[in-house]
Design an enzyme around this catalytic site. Structure first.
Site, PDB file in Angstrom:
ATOM      1  N   GLU A 117       2.475   2.275  22.906  1.00 20.46           N
ATOM      2  CA  GLU A 117       3.391   2.151  22.760  1.00 20.46           C
ATOM      3  C   GLU A 117       4.720   0.982  23.304  1.00 20.46           C
ATOM      4  O   GLU A 117       4.757  -0.090  22.675  1.00 20.46           O
ATOM      5  CB  GLU A 117       4.155   3.298  22.284  1.00 20.46           C
ATOM      6  CG  GLU A 117       3.666   4.061  21.149  1.00 20.46           C
ATOM      7  CD  GLU A 117       3.010   4.052  19.620  1.00 20.46           C
ATOM      8  OE1 GLU A 117       4.004   3.159  19.526  1.00 20.46           O
ATOM      9  OE2 GLU A 117       1.911   4.296  19.095  1.00 20.46           O
ATOM     10  N   LYS A 135       9.611   4.534 -12.938  1.00 17.55           N
ATOM     11  CA  LYS A 135       8.977   4.220 -14.718  1.00 17.55           C
ATOM     12  C   LYS A 135       9.427   4.716 -15.519  1.00 17.55           C
ATOM     13  O   LYS A 135      10.158   4.601 -17.446  1.00 17.55           O
ATOM     14  CB  LYS A 135       7.784   3.970 -14.267  1.00 17.55           C
ATOM     15  CG  LYS A 135       7.599   2.602 -13.527  1.00 17.55           C
ATOM     16  CD  LYS A 135       5.626   2.516 -13.068  1.00 17.55           C
ATOM     17  CE  LYS A 135       5.294   3.771 -12.826  1.00 17.55           C
ATOM     18  NZ  LYS A 135       5.570   3.443 -11.304  1.00 17.55           N
ATOM     19  N   HIS A 178       3.383  -2.567  21.841  1.00 17.15           N
ATOM     20  CA  HIS A 178       3.756  -3.007  20.727  1.00 17.15           C
ATOM     21  C   HIS A 178       5.612  -3.567  20.840  1.00 17.15           C
ATOM     22  O   HIS A 178       5.846  -4.420  20.290  1.00 17.15           O
ATOM     23  CB  HIS A 178       3.916  -1.604  20.153  1.00 17.15           C
ATOM     24  CG  HIS A 178       2.646  -1.071  19.383  1.00 17.15           C
ATOM     25  ND1 HIS A 178       2.302  -2.327  18.601  1.00 17.15           N
ATOM     26  CD2 HIS A 178       1.708  -0.505  19.634  1.00 17.15           C
ATOM     27  CE1 HIS A 178       0.945  -1.640  17.909  1.00 17.15           C
ATOM     28  NE2 HIS A 178       0.824  -0.054  18.500  1.00 17.15           N
ATOM     29  N   ASP A 207      -3.897  -0.126  14.212  1.00 26.19           N
ATOM     30  CA  ASP A 207      -4.109  -1.357  14.257  1.00 26.19           C
ATOM     31  C   ASP A 207      -4.714  -2.952  14.110  1.00 26.19           C
ATOM     32  O   ASP A 207      -3.837  -3.325  13.428  1.00 26.19           O
ATOM     33  CB  ASP A 207      -3.288  -1.445  15.913  1.00 26.19           C
ATOM     34  CG  ASP A 207      -1.672  -0.220  16.101  1.00 26.19           C
ATOM     35  OD1 ASP A 207      -0.908  -0.887  14.848  1.00 26.19           O
ATOM     36  OD2 ASP A 207      -1.493   0.099  17.424  1.00 26.19           O
TER      37      ASP A 207
HETATM   38  P1  ADP Z   1       7.533   6.859 -11.643  1.00 20.10           P
HETATM   39  O1  ADP Z   1       7.246   7.107 -12.721  1.00 20.10           O
HETATM   40  O2  ADP Z   1       8.183   4.649 -11.655  1.00 20.10           O
HETATM   41  O3  ADP Z   1       7.043   7.165 -10.417  1.00 20.10           O
HETATM   42  P2  ADP Z   1      10.168   8.647 -11.527  1.00 20.10           P
HETATM   43  O4  ADP Z   1      11.238   7.880 -12.642  1.00 20.10           O
HETATM   44  O5  ADP Z   1       8.975   9.583 -11.934  1.00 20.10           O
HETATM   45  O6  ADP Z   1       9.418   7.417 -11.173  1.00 20.10           O
HETATM   46  O7  ADP Z   1      11.162   8.856 -10.345  1.00 20.10           O
HETATM   47  C1  ADP Z   1      11.102  10.031  -9.874  1.00 20.10           C
HETATM   48  C2  ADP Z   1      12.755  10.701  -9.463  1.00 20.10           C
HETATM   49  O8  ADP Z   1      12.357   9.516  -8.812  1.00 20.10           O
HETATM   50  C3  ADP Z   1      13.599  10.234 -10.336  1.00 20.10           C
HETATM   51  O9  ADP Z   1      13.758  11.326 -11.291  1.00 20.10           O
HETATM   52  C4  ADP Z   1      14.673   9.578  -9.492  1.00 20.10           C
HETATM   53  O10 ADP Z   1      14.966  11.156  -9.440  1.00 20.10           O
HETATM   54  C5  ADP Z   1      14.216   9.110  -9.034  1.00 20.10           C
HETATM   55  N1  ADP Z   1      14.564   7.596  -8.759  1.00 20.10           N
HETATM   56  C6  ADP Z   1      13.592   6.871  -9.438  1.00 20.10           C
HETATM   57  N2  ADP Z   1      13.900   5.834  -9.219  1.00 20.10           N
HETATM   58  C7  ADP Z   1      14.699   5.452  -8.500  1.00 20.10           C
HETATM   59  C8  ADP Z   1      15.793   4.944  -9.692  1.00 20.10           C
HETATM   60  N3  ADP Z   1      16.124   3.319  -9.917  1.00 20.10           N
HETATM   61  N4  ADP Z   1      17.528   5.170  -9.737  1.00 20.10           N
HETATM   62  C9  ADP Z   1      17.238   6.512  -9.697  1.00 20.10           C
HETATM   63  N5  ADP Z   1      17.002   7.093  -9.244  1.00 20.10           N
HETATM   64  C10 ADP Z   1      15.737   6.994  -9.712  1.00 20.10           C
HETATM   65 ZN    ZN Z   2      -0.561   0.781  17.987  1.00 17.27          ZN
END
Ligand code: ADP
Ligand code: ZN
Ligand code: MG
Length: 653
Positions: free
Chosen positions: A475, A258, A478, A551
């Site tokens: 295990e 995000k 399972h 579980d």
């Molecule tokens: P959020 O804000 O959703 O918690 P971040 O944007 O902080 O996630 O993501 C953390 C890191 O994970 C980013 O800096 C990137 O390196 C990697 N990452 C996460 N999603 C993607 C994506 N869709 N494509 C490439 N890298 C990603």
């Molecule tokens: Zn178990």
């Protein structure tokens, strides 16, 4: 300062005029002025030192009475007797004697009006002595006809009194400056500006992130492209009279990118990016958060077009409780300020607010109203293609061995988010370095995934033989149940090497494809697999243990969801029984007490029914259970192929 003598006073006045000058020197004056206004602030500590020393010197110079001759008391008395002293001024702690009466002294001043003052007063002799409590002193003065009078204690000079006020003030000021300079590095700009807090607002001219840096979130990107387009060519929209959303809320689990997406939007549109985390707004002082919101929006307006990004907005945006326990005035004030600011401007100003949260359900409804964050963009965990693309991005700068099959890695990383995948790539590289290899191998990547799936491998954790045995049967229980369940993903690994804090062993099943739908029988199959562990324990050990707590919790939770959410029970077929409002004390459910009772009974009935079935199945296959468990105890880890070859002739009831 010992005299009322007019000529001496004049002398002092003269001196003052001369000595005052350095104080008016422009450099020092500006130094002081700068201190107060904070304009081009350089810490003018040396100015202070200089001023203080100068003032002390002036003061000392002036309080020095050079024309007075100190004598001791006896001598003073004999001088009175000899008529050398004709006038005595009685001060608080000393006597000052003059060789002229007041009259004589005045006449001299008058006659020498045009002469040099020092010369004219050269005839004047002044003697001083410390006053002793001598009862015969006054009679002595009377006896010799000495003119005597008492004066009030000399008033301190203007300088010394100024000094006694200014000095402590200066020191306070110095300390004040130092403290504030420390408190908000750069806060020295303006002492009263701590609410602006420039350190917390991260402003980036160009984030340097583009949409191509974000993989696997194609739908989210598509929605955000419109925002980019608006920031680039606002006329296109405003001409038609169209309205662009002011606020866009990015919603999704942690680590799905995000923050990255928000930065990519700013990067693509080539506009400044103002980022602040929701938690940064909430401070210990009430009102500071609101001030920060104001400041953030003011800065944004000055730099429009631009993007404001409020990360983790749930920290301030959660539902206002009204009469909450203890309440959180500060947070609510901040939220109110945010709402006010959002209402207060038009998206035509070119400021767009992005916010991110992984808990949209707790946000205050007012935030989601039209005109605020009325648009939501879902940023979900990546699917297989997405994971593959993300892995490609994050292994771009890593030297991979030729044999590496990223698609396979992506396949086994189902359920992991982008941040996990980035971490896996890095972890694999570190592992290669640790074992002194020049390239990252498939095994490194697989190990990294396992690590992130089940926590750190810790062979050091010692279990007793009895415990290991139980874990092994559990295990295998399972795994065998999975093998006997139609449509369940194949078992790819069974391990009794403890990992992380809680997992004593685990059975891994790699799904062959991403699942978006599950049929009722598949759900029941899942429940069987979860119960298989405990059932095996019961068969072999004759009793059950705490090892299956997780579980059974998951199994009963799933059954309950089948009844309440998926409408899969007999009585409430195709009916949901929502119990969403779980804030505050107790659960707000939207169904009757009787329904709750039914849910509880039905859950118990289904779980018990499935358990009996699993128990029977495992009992029939006890032989296989024993052999595989023995093998597992011996090898600690069994891979998918080994397991398959041992679990050949199962009797499926
Ligand atoms: P959020 O804000 O959703 O918690 P971040 O944007 O902080 O996630 O993501 C953390 C890191 O994970 C980013 O800096 C990137 O390196 C990697 N990452 C996460 N999603 C993607 C994506 N869709 N494509 C490439 N890298 C990603
Ligand atoms: Zn178990
Ligand atoms: Mg984030």
């Amino acid at each position: 300062m010992s005299t009322n003598e007019p000529d001496l006073q004049e002398k002092q006045a003269n001196k003052m005029n001369h000595e005052k000058k350095p104080k008016d020197e422009p450099g020092i004056y500006n130094g002081i002025k700068n201190m107060f206004t904070g304009k081009r602030f350089k810490f003018s500590f040396w100015y202070f030192i200089f001023i203080i020393i100068a003032m002390l010197a002036i003061n000392m110079y002036m309080s020095q009475d050079r024309s007075t001759i100190g004598v001791d008391f006896n001598e003073f008395k004999s001088m009175i007797a000899n008529k050398e002293i004709v006038r005595v001024e009685i001060q608080q702690e000393k006597y000052v004697g003059y060789n002229m009466t007041k009259q004589q002294a005045l006449s001299i001043v008058q006659t020498n009006a045009f002469q040099n003052l020092t010369q004219s007063s050269s005839n004047l002799r002044i003697y001083s002595t410390y006053a002793l409590n001598d009862p015969s002193f006054i009679p002595l003065l009377d006896e010799h006809n000495v003119e005597y009078y008492a004066t009030a204690p000399a008033r301190p000079s203007i300088f010394s009194s100024l000094l006694s006020y200014i000095l402590p003030m200066l020191f306070l000021l110095i300390i004040w400056r130092i403290v504030f300079a420390k408190m908000g590095q750069g806060g020295g700009q303006n002492v009263l500006s701590f609410s602006q807090n420039k350190a917390k607002i991260v402003a980036e001219g160009d984030t340097g992130v583009r949409f191509t840096d974000v993989a696997g979130a194609d739908e989210s990107k598509l929605e955000l492209e419109e925002i980019v387009d608006f920031l680039k060519t606002p006329e296109k929209y405003t001409e038609i009279g169209g309205k662009i959303p002011k606020g866009v809320l990015l919603v999704g689990p942690p680590g799905t990118g995000k923050t990255l997406l928000a930065r990519a939007v700013a990067g693509e549109a080539k506009v400044p990016f103002f980022r602040m985390s929701g938690a940064d707004f909430v401070e210990m002082f009430v009102g500071v958060g609101a001030a920060r919101v104001r400041d953030l929006f003011r800065q944004a307006r000055e730099n429009s077009p631009c993007i404001i990004f409020i990360d983790e907005i749930d920290a301030i945006g959660r539902t206002r409780t009204g009469a909450g326990l203890g309440g959180n005035d500060e947070r609510e004030q901040t939220l109110n300020q945010l709402l006010v600011e959002m209402d207060g401007f038009d998206s035509r100003t070119g400021v767009i607010i992005l916010a991110a949260t992984n808990r949209p359900e707790i946000l205050d409804q007012a935030l989601l109203r039209p005109g605020r964050f009325d648009r939501q963009v879902l940023v979900d965990k990546p699917d297989l293609e997405g994971r593959f693309a993300i892995l490609k991005i994050h292994t771009k700068n890593i030297k991979l061995a030729k044999e590496v099959d990223l698609r396979k890695i992506a396949q086994s990383a189902a359920g992991l988010a982008g941040a996990d995948l980035a971490n896996i790539a890095n972890e694999a590289a570190l592992m290669a370095v640790r074992s002194k290899r020049k390239m990252v191998t498939q095994a490194d990547l697989e190990e990294a995934i396992e690590k992130s799936l089940a926590g750190l491998q810790r062979k050091s954790r010692i279990l007793t033989e009895d415990e290991r045995c139980k874990v092994a049967y559990h295990e295998v229980g399972h795994a065998l149940t999975a093998k006997m369940t139609k449509g369940a993903p194949p078992v790819s690994k069974i391990s009794i090497i403890p990992r992380g804090i809680s997992a004593l062993g685990y059975t891994l099943q790699y799904p062959t494809e991403d699942r978006f739908l599950m049929s009722q029988s598949e759900l029941l199959g899942n429940i069987d697999m979860m119960l298989g562990g405990r059932a095996a324990e019961e068969i072999v050990c004759g009793e059950i243990s705490t090892g299956a707590a997780n579980d059974i919790a998951r199994a009963s939770d799933l059954v309950r969801r089948m009844i309440t959410e998926f409408g899969m029970s007999e009585r409430f077929r195709n009916i949901t029984l929502p119990s969403t409002n779980t804030q505050g004390l107790g659960v707000n459910r939207e169904y009757s007490e009787a329904a709750q009772e039914y849910i509880d009974n039905e859950t118990a009935k289904i779980v018990n029914g499935r358990y009996q079935k699993v128990l029977e199945q495992l009992k029939v296959n006890r032989e296989a259970l024993e052999t595989i468990a023995k093998k597992l105890l011996e090898k600690e880890v069994l891979d998918g192929l080994e397991f398959e070859s041992l679990a050949q002739n199962l009797v499926i009831a």
